[in-house]
Design a protein around this motif. Sequence first.
Motif, mmCIF file in Angstrom:
data_model
loop_
_atom_site.group_PDB
_atom_site.id
_atom_site.type_symbol
_atom_site.label_atom_id
_atom_site.label_comp_id
_atom_site.label_asym_id
_atom_site.label_seq_id
_atom_site.Cartn_x
_atom_site.Cartn_y
_atom_site.Cartn_z
ATOM 1 N N ARG A 99 -10.799 1.989 -7.131
ATOM 2 C CA ARG A 99 -11.010 2.524 -8.497
ATOM 3 C C ARG A 99 -10.324 1.595 -9.493
ATOM 4 N NH1 ARG A 99 -13.557 7.275 -9.018
ATOM 5 N NH2 ARG A 99 -12.926 7.170 -11.189
ATOM 6 N N ARG A 138 0.860 -1.187 0.000
ATOM 7 C CA ARG A 138 0.000 0.000 0.000
ATOM 8 C C ARG A 138 0.892 1.232 0.000
ATOM 9 N NH1 ARG A 138 -5.453 -1.058 3.032
ATOM 10 N NH2 ARG A 138 -5.579 -3.295 2.727
ATOM 11 N N CYS A 141 -1.831 10.518 -9.962
ATOM 12 C CA CYS A 141 -2.166 10.352 -11.374
ATOM 13 C C CYS A 141 -1.190 11.186 -12.194
ATOM 14 C CB CYS A 141 -3.603 10.798 -11.637
ATOM 15 S SG CYS A 141 -4.045 10.834 -13.389
ATOM 16 N N ARG A 185 -2.426 0.713 -8.658
ATOM 17 C CA ARG A 185 -3.859 0.822 -8.880
ATOM 18 C C ARG A 185 -4.479 1.505 -7.662
ATOM 19 N NH1 ARG A 185 -6.265 -4.559 -9.555
ATOM 20 N NH2 ARG A 185 -5.374 -4.402 -11.623
ATOM 21 N N PRO A 186 -5.254 2.569 -7.897
ATOM 22 C CA PRO A 186 -5.926 3.232 -6.780
ATOM 23 C C PRO A 186 -6.871 2.260 -6.079
ATOM 24 C CG PRO A 186 -6.126 4.541 -8.781
ATOM 25 C CD PRO A 186 -5.554 3.220 -9.168
ATOM 26 N N ILE A 189 0.832 5.746 -1.483
ATOM 27 C CA ILE A 189 0.084 6.863 -2.048
ATOM 28 C C ILE A 189 0.647 7.082 -3.444
ATOM 29 C CG2 ILE A 189 -0.460 9.314 -1.868
ATOM 30 C CD1 ILE A 189 -0.106 9.018 1.165
ATOM 31 N N TYR A 243 -4.144 9.297 -4.672
ATOM 32 C CA TYR A 243 -4.959 8.149 -4.267
ATOM 33 C C TYR A 243 -4.184 7.251 -3.324
ATOM 34 C CZ TYR A 243 -8.089 9.022 -8.221
ATOM 35 O OH TYR A 243 -8.985 9.575 -9.103
ATOM 36 N N ALA A 291 -3.195 3.692 -2.851
ATOM 37 C CA ALA A 291 -3.035 2.764 -3.963
ATOM 38 C C ALA A 291 -2.322 1.498 -3.529
ATOM 39 C CB ALA A 291 -2.244 3.440 -5.083
ATOM 40 N N PHE A 338 0.052 5.897 -12.919
ATOM 41 C CA PHE A 338 0.260 6.445 -11.590
ATOM 42 C C PHE A 338 1.718 6.311 -11.195
ATOM 43 C CE2 PHE A 338 -4.078 5.124 -11.922
ATOM 44 C CZ PHE A 338 -4.772 6.182 -11.389
ATOM 45 N N CYS A 361 -7.991 6.501 -12.630
ATOM 46 C CA CYS A 361 -8.321 7.820 -12.122
ATOM 47 C C CYS A 361 -9.666 8.302 -12.649
ATOM 48 C CB CYS A 361 -7.232 8.808 -12.544
ATOM 49 S SG CYS A 361 -7.466 10.482 -11.906
ATOM 50 N N GLU A 362 -10.253 9.243 -11.920
ATOM 51 C CA GLU A 362 -11.514 9.850 -12.365
ATOM 52 C C GLU A 362 -11.352 10.579 -13.694
ATOM 53 O OE1 GLU A 362 -11.195 13.844 -9.596
ATOM 54 O OE2 GLU A 362 -12.286 12.117 -8.849
ATOM 55 N N THR A 366 -4.151 13.965 -9.282
ATOM 56 C CA THR A 366 -4.974 13.534 -8.157
ATOM 57 C C THR A 366 -4.237 12.463 -7.365
ATOM 58 O OG1 THR A 366 -7.000 14.012 -9.372
ATOM 59 C CG2 THR A 366 -7.197 12.520 -7.511
#
Length: 66
Positions: free
Chosen positions: A36, A9, A14, A32-33, A11, A21, A23, A47, A40-41, A19
């Motif tokens: 999600r 895990r 993007c 991978r977030p 951070i 996440y 991750a 990332f 990303c949104e 942004t």
Amino acid sequence: MGDSDKTTRTIAVCEDCGTLYAALEISNEEFRPIGRRDGCECGSTDFTPVDDDLSERSLEDDTATD
């Protein structure tokens, strides 16, 4: 569960919109977030992990002063 099944895990940011996440590093240099699966949104799936110095800061320490 073997060592190859472990995920890390971190951070991640993007690369397109910046942004941040929470991750999982799912393979060497692939992130991978969390929550999600499609990325990303903004639609990006690229990332980069955030520098350790930044990821260790608490939200309380991240107050802006003008």
